[in-house]
Design a protein around this motif. Structure first.
Motif, short mmCIF file in Angstrom:
data_model
loop_
_atom_site.label_atom_id
_atom_site.label_comp_id
_atom_site.label_asym_id
_atom_site.label_seq_id
_atom_site.Cartn_x
_atom_site.Cartn_y
_atom_site.Cartn_z
N LYS A 1 0.83 -1.22 0.00
CA LYS A 1 0.00 0.00 0.00
C LYS A 1 0.87 1.27 0.00
N SER A 2 1.82 1.31 0.91
CA SER A 2 2.65 2.53 1.02
C SER A 2 3.46 2.74 -0.25
N THR A 3 4.03 1.65 -0.78
CA THR A 3 4.82 1.77 -2.00
C THR A 3 3.95 2.28 -3.15
N ALA B 1 -2.98 9.90 1.88
CA ALA B 1 -2.95 9.64 3.32
C ALA B 1 -2.57 8.17 3.54
N ASP B 2 -1.48 7.94 4.23
CA ASP B 2 -1.00 6.58 4.44
C ASP B 2 -1.26 6.15 5.88
N GLU B 3 -2.32 5.42 6.09
CA GLU B 3 -2.76 4.97 7.41
C GLU B 3 -2.72 6.10 8.45
N PRO B 4 -3.44 7.20 8.17
CA PRO B 4 -3.35 8.36 9.06
C PRO B 4 -3.90 8.12 10.45
#
Ligand code: ADP
Ligand code: MG
Length: 223
Positions: free
Chosen positions: A45-47, A166-169
């Motif tokens: 997901k982040s990548t 937004a990465d797992e905010p």
């Protein structure tokens, strides 16, 4: 309706992984949309978000971000896109520790050449908007986790970007704060007509999005 992001058949490998992280992944994000990307930890997901935002390279395929081809873009041009048109929110707030809550929110405006006093008053208004009007002069270490994420959201929204990544905010917050923060984020993107793409593995949160995808075995599946 215009596409903000268009991904065509991208492949991504990392040297230490035995198989590609993604293979042939395609994806489109339209204007005025909000999209959740779910998937287990390590699914990419982040990548994926980093690639879409022009912060990570990819092996083949193409990514069009706000009309620019990322496989060809210069550093100068991507910096301009980031400064003017993108907001970022991470799991851990990434606020600058030597600056107050108010100053952290002012930074994107100052980088976009707004004068100091205008930036200060706009940021104070935004700080009130996220429920932290009395915390303007607090440093990040003097705020709770939820309050820091409110500042991080205010900072991502203040220059009214086209897209927020937004990465797992809410990943480091308790259940109550987590849903308060998601509510706030969804309200603000709607108020300012900002599109949102958010990585999360919270099933309750995914339901709140217009569309959602799951990253699984190197593929992006529409849910
Ligand atoms: P998620 O956000 O879904 O947890 P990530 O995108 O962070 O997944 O990571 C996906 C996979 O890629 C993981 O196996 C991770 O170890 C690997 N990975 C991420 N970044 C790098 C890197 N810079 N170098 C090598 N492997 C990486
Ligand atoms: Mg991640």
């Amino acid at each position: 309706m215009n596409n903000l992001i268009q991904v065509k058949k991208i492949k991504k490998t990392f040297p230490l992984l035995e198989k590609p992280l993604f293979n042939d992944v395609s994806f489109t994000m339209q204007e005025s949309s909000n999209i959740a990307i779910s998937g287990v930890s390590g699914s990419g997901k982040s990548t994926f978000l980093q690639i879409l935002a022009g912060l990570e390279s990819f092996d083949s395929g193409s990514v069009l971000l706000l009309g620019s081809k990322l496989e060809k873009i210069s550093e100068k041009k991507i910096n301009i896109i980031h400064r003017k048109s993108i907001g970022f929110i991470y799991q851990f707030h990434h606020l600058l520790s030597d600056f107050t809550a108010l100053e952290n929110i002012m930074i994107p405006l100052l980088l976009n050449d707004m004068n100091y006093h205008a930036a200060q008053s706009a940021s104070l208004k935004m700080l009130k908007n996220v429920g932290l009007g009395t915390r303007a002069n607090h440093y990040p270490r003097e705020l709770s986790g939820g309050e820091r994420q409110r500042v991080a959201i205010a900072r991502a929204v203040i220059h009214t970007p086209k897209i927020i990544f937004a990465d797992e905010p809410t990943g480091s917050l308790d259940k109550k704060n987590s849903s308060l923060i998601l509510n706030l984020l969804l309200e603000l993107v709607q108020e300012f007509n900002i599109s949102l793409i958010m990585a999360t593995h919270n099933l309750e949160h995914i339901k709140r999005f217009q569309s959602s995808y799951e990253m699984i075995d190197g593929q992006l599946k529409k849910c």
